[in-house]
Design a protein around this motif. Structure first.
Motif, mmCIF file in Angstrom:
data_model
loop_
_atom_site.group_PDB
_atom_site.id
_atom_site.type_symbol
_atom_site.label_atom_id
_atom_site.label_comp_id
_atom_site.label_asym_id
_atom_site.label_seq_id
_atom_site.Cartn_x
_atom_site.Cartn_y
_atom_site.Cartn_z
ATOM 1 N N GLY A 1 0.806 -1.212 0.000
ATOM 2 C CA GLY A 1 0.000 0.000 0.000
ATOM 3 C C GLY A 1 0.840 1.263 0.000
ATOM 4 O O GLY A 1 0.389 2.312 -0.469
ATOM 5 N N ALA A 2 2.055 1.176 0.536
ATOM 6 C CA ALA A 2 2.957 2.328 0.580
ATOM 7 C C ALA A 2 3.936 2.341 -0.593
ATOM 8 O O ALA A 2 4.820 3.202 -0.644
ATOM 9 C CB ALA A 2 3.731 2.325 1.897
ATOM 10 N N GLY A 3 3.790 1.393 -1.522
ATOM 11 C CA GLY A 3 4.651 1.363 -2.693
ATOM 12 C C GLY A 3 5.970 0.646 -2.496
ATOM 13 O O GLY A 3 6.911 0.853 -3.263
ATOM 14 N N TYR A 4 6.051 -0.222 -1.482
ATOM 15 C CA TYR A 4 7.277 -0.962 -1.210
ATOM 16 C C TYR A 4 7.062 -2.453 -1.480
ATOM 17 O O TYR A 4 5.968 -2.995 -1.245
ATOM 18 C CB TYR A 4 7.704 -0.798 0.252
ATOM 19 N N GLY A 5 8.095 -3.107 -1.938
ATOM 20 C CA GLY A 5 8.100 -4.555 -2.005
ATOM 21 C C GLY A 5 8.598 -5.129 -0.689
ATOM 22 O O GLY A 5 9.055 -4.392 0.185
ATOM 23 N N VAL A 6 8.520 -6.437 -0.546
ATOM 24 C CA VAL A 6 8.956 -7.103 0.683
ATOM 25 C C VAL A 6 9.827 -8.302 0.334
ATOM 26 O O VAL A 6 9.465 -9.106 -0.534
ATOM 27 C CB VAL A 6 7.756 -7.582 1.533
ATOM 28 N N THR A 7 10.974 -8.405 0.998
ATOM 29 C CA THR A 7 11.835 -9.579 0.894
ATOM 30 C C THR A 7 11.905 -10.243 2.262
ATOM 31 O O THR A 7 12.266 -9.604 3.248
ATOM 32 C CB THR A 7 13.259 -9.194 0.445
ATOM 33 N N VAL A 8 11.508 -11.512 2.334
ATOM 34 C CA VAL A 8 11.471 -12.229 3.609
ATOM 35 C C VAL A 8 12.554 -13.302 3.624
ATOM 36 O O VAL A 8 12.670 -14.094 2.687
ATOM 37 C CB VAL A 8 10.098 -12.896 3.833
ATOM 38 N N LEU A 9 13.339 -13.324 4.681
ATOM 39 C CA LEU A 9 14.336 -14.365 4.878
ATOM 40 C C LEU A 9 14.134 -15.018 6.237
ATOM 41 O O LEU A 9 13.853 -14.340 7.225
ATOM 42 C CB LEU A 9 15.756 -13.795 4.793
ATOM 43 N N THR A 10 14.265 -16.331 6.270
ATOM 44 C CA THR A 10 14.202 -17.088 7.517
ATOM 45 C C THR A 10 15.533 -17.802 7.706
ATOM 46 O O THR A 10 15.932 -18.584 6.838
ATOM 47 C CB THR A 10 13.067 -18.126 7.484
ATOM 48 N N PRO A 11 16.275 -17.530 8.794
ATOM 49 C CA PRO A 11 17.554 -18.218 9.005
ATOM 50 C C PRO A 11 17.371 -19.732 9.006
ATOM 51 O O PRO A 11 16.349 -20.255 9.452
ATOM 52 C CB PRO A 11 17.997 -17.711 10.387
ATOM 53 N N GLU A 12 18.373 -20.438 8.471
ATOM 54 C CA GLU A 12 18.296 -21.901 8.428
ATOM 55 C C GLU A 12 18.239 -22.489 9.833
ATOM 56 O O GLU A 12 17.619 -23.525 10.062
ATOM 57 C CB GLU A 12 19.495 -22.459 7.664
ATOM 58 N N SER A 13 18.917 -21.861 10.754
ATOM 59 C CA SER A 13 18.827 -22.240 12.161
ATOM 60 C C SER A 13 18.911 -20.961 12.973
ATOM 61 O O SER A 13 19.111 -19.884 12.420
ATOM 62 C CB SER A 13 19.951 -23.217 12.547
ATOM 63 N N PHE A 14 18.746 -21.087 14.298
ATOM 64 C CA PHE A 14 18.684 -19.888 15.112
ATOM 65 C C PHE A 14 19.994 -19.600 15.843
ATOM 66 O O PHE A 14 20.016 -18.798 16.772
ATOM 67 C CB PHE A 14 17.530 -19.987 16.112
ATOM 68 N N ASP A 15 21.087 -20.243 15.432
ATOM 69 C CA ASP A 15 22.378 -19.878 16.005
ATOM 70 C C ASP A 15 22.818 -18.558 15.389
ATOM 71 O O ASP A 15 22.375 -18.157 14.306
ATOM 72 C CB ASP A 15 23.427 -20.966 15.738
ATOM 73 N N ARG A 16 23.715 -17.863 16.081
ATOM 74 C CA ARG A 16 24.065 -16.507 15.675
ATOM 75 C C ARG A 16 24.708 -16.463 14.287
ATOM 76 O O ARG A 16 24.475 -15.530 13.515
ATOM 77 C CB ARG A 16 25.012 -15.878 16.703
ATOM 78 N N GLY A 17 25.501 -17.468 13.947
ATOM 79 C CA GLY A 17 26.142 -17.481 12.635
ATOM 80 C C GLY A 17 25.133 -17.497 11.508
ATOM 81 O O GLY A 17 25.267 -16.764 10.516
ATOM 82 N N SER A 18 24.092 -18.327 11.631
ATOM 83 C CA SER A 18 23.061 -18.401 10.595
ATOM 84 C C SER A 18 22.298 -17.093 10.488
ATOM 85 O O SER A 18 21.935 -16.651 9.394
ATOM 86 C CB SER A 18 22.090 -19.545 10.901
ATOM 87 N N ILE A 19 22.059 -16.461 11.641
ATOM 88 C CA ILE A 19 21.332 -15.194 11.634
ATOM 89 C C ILE A 19 22.166 -14.106 10.965
ATOM 90 O O ILE A 19 21.657 -13.311 10.164
ATOM 91 C CB ILE A 19 20.942 -14.795 13.063
ATOM 92 N N VAL A 20 23.467 -14.052 11.269
ATOM 93 C CA VAL A 20 24.346 -13.057 10.646
ATOM 94 C C VAL A 20 24.366 -13.248 9.135
ATOM 95 O O VAL A 20 24.326 -12.279 8.360
ATOM 96 C CB VAL A 20 25.764 -13.139 11.242
ATOM 97 N N GLU A 21 24.430 -14.500 8.674
ATOM 98 C CA GLU A 21 24.411 -14.761 7.242
ATOM 99 C C GLU A 21 23.102 -14.286 6.615
ATOM 100 O O GLU A 21 23.096 -13.704 5.519
ATOM 101 C CB GLU A 21 24.594 -16.257 6.980
ATOM 102 N N ALA A 22 21.983 -14.533 7.294
ATOM 103 C CA ALA A 22 20.691 -14.099 6.767
ATOM 104 C C ALA A 22 20.621 -12.587 6.681
ATOM 105 O O ALA A 22 20.106 -12.021 5.702
ATOM 106 C CB ALA A 22 19.559 -14.638 7.644
ATOM 107 N N VAL A 23 21.165 -11.899 7.698
ATOM 108 C CA VAL A 23 21.165 -10.437 7.690
ATOM 109 C C VAL A 23 21.993 -9.914 6.522
ATOM 110 O O VAL A 23 21.581 -8.995 5.807
ATOM 111 C CB VAL A 23 21.714 -9.897 9.029
ATOM 112 N N ALA A 24 23.170 -10.494 6.301
ATOM 113 C CA ALA A 24 24.026 -10.057 5.201
ATOM 114 C C ALA A 24 23.345 -10.277 3.856
ATOM 115 O O ALA A 24 23.391 -9.419 2.964
ATOM 116 C CB ALA A 24 25.358 -10.799 5.251
ATOM 117 N N GLU A 25 22.684 -11.430 3.707
ATOM 118 C CA GLU A 25 21.983 -11.696 2.455
ATOM 119 C C GLU A 25 20.839 -10.715 2.248
ATOM 120 O O GLU A 25 20.624 -10.207 1.146
ATOM 121 C CB GLU A 25 21.444 -13.122 2.442
ATOM 122 N N LEU A 26 20.125 -10.425 3.328
ATOM 123 C CA LEU A 26 18.998 -9.499 3.224
ATOM 124 C C LEU A 26 19.488 -8.103 2.844
ATOM 125 O O LEU A 26 18.918 -7.454 1.959
ATOM 126 C CB LEU A 26 18.263 -9.443 4.560
#
Length: 355
Positions: free
Chosen positions: A97-122
């Motif tokens: 509605g505000a003219g933005y698209g959305v990209t959703v990422l879910t970390p493969e696991s919830f350890d910090r390394g997987s989350i950091v990788e997901a953040v970098a990819e996002l």
């Protein structure tokens, strides 16, 4: 890697973190990359230095440029569950509605390394801002502290500190509605099947449940642990069916309540004649269970909409502030009823076995 120094003009660099923590820059990098060869005490010292300095890794230096981005990034941790899934729906609708698209990422696991990788990819998708959805405190901290410096961010339910605006359901009010409803029906106390303790929303519901009972002058039974799944609710139901003193149960979500109803049915415990049951979420199936489930309805889509609203305010240079909490409502259906005088505990003879 750089960040923004709180209250200072020079950007915080990895060397600043290393000096404050009393370690080498290589050790700081190992902590960020979740490498195993760092002692727990050292890791905690580095993370504390990061928090004190307001350090953020400069992912922009890796080519993560976001000028004129018209995409909102979302990091979701439990997108198969009703609450997070509905929140994502609200985010998507509000963003479009505000003219933005959305990209959703879910970390493969919830350890910090997987989350950091997901953040970098996002961040590599050139997002204008990021929303984290229903993480635990630790997961939210890992995700939000590793975002590029200056990137707008909003948390749903969990945030590492007050620097990140947060959109929350009023968990305490929702739980109070459930507990007070059951007490008004004449139940002496209310048992609770809880969600996973690492989740902030689950813990908030436990605390609100015990507080509501204490304020009413009622005894607080021990909680029965669940994990959001119908299976855990079923196992909790088998346990509670053995007790003649259980006449009312509040389940932390509807899926566990569903398993609870199945277990009670198998053990000959009638709902609501013997035990009243209240859930939380008002999933679409709740009205069609046997019996239809009384439950607390938080507007998860509204949570998503407000998260986008707060994020866009940051992107447009507005003031950073938490949105007002989303207040749930109680939906009364046939799974709750007044206590009957059939037995001192309200349970019919033969329903379950004595504790």
């Amino acid at each position: 890697m750089t960040g923004v120094r709180r209250g200072g003009s020079r950007p915080v660099v990895i060397g600043d973190v290393a000096r404050l923590a009393g370690v080498s820059p290589q050790t700081v990098s190992r902590v960020f990359n979740e490498q195993p060869n760092v002692r727990r005490e050292t890791r905690e010292r580095v993370l504390e230095a990061i928090r004190q300095l307001g350090y953020r890794p400069n992912l922009m230096a890796r080519g993560l440029v976001r000028q004129k981005a018209h995409t909102i990034g979302v990091i979701s941790f439990d997108s198969t569950l009703f609450g997070p899934a509905s929140t994502l729906l609200g985010i998507g609708r509000a963003a479009r509605g505000a003219g933005y698209g959305v990209t959703v990422l879910t970390p493969e696991s919830f350890d910090r390394g997987s989350i950091v990788e997901a953040v970098a990819e996002l961040a590599s998708h050139a997002v204008a801002g990021v929303i984290t959805v229903f993480a635990s405190q630790a997961e939210a901290t890992s995700a939000l502290l590793t975002l590029p410096a200056g990137l707008p961010a909003v948390a749903v339910e969990a945030a590492p500190d007050d620097s990140v605006p947060t959109v929350r359901i009023d968990q305490a009010q929702g739980v109070r509605l459930a507990v007070e409803h059951l007490l008004r029906l004449g139940h002496e106390t209310v048992w609770h099947v809880s969600g996973p303790r690492q989740r902030m929303d689950a813990q908030a519901r436990v605390e609100a449940w015990s507080t509501a009972l204490e304020e009413a002058g009622r005894s607080v039974p021990r909680e029965v642990r669940g994990d959001w799944s119908p299976e855990s609710g079923y196992q909790a139901g088998l346990e509670l069916a053995e007790r003649r003193d259980v006449t009312a149960v509040f389940a932390a979500n509807d899926h566990m309540a569903l398993g609870l109803l199945r277990a009670f049915h198998e053990r000959g415990v009638r709902v609501p004649d013997d035990v009243s049951v209240v859930g939380f979420d008002d999933i679409p199936e709740a009205a069609y269970l046997i019996p239809p489930l009384t439950t607390v309805r938080p507007d998860h889509e509204e949570v998503g909409r407000r998260a986008v609203e707060v994020l866009l305010g940051q992107i447009d240079g507005g003031a950073v502030a938490d949105a007002p909490r989303v207040v749930p409502a109680l939906v009364r259906r046939a799974s709750t009823a007044p206590v009957t005088p059939q037995t001192p505990g309200g349970r019919r003879p033969g329903a379950g076995r004595a504790p």
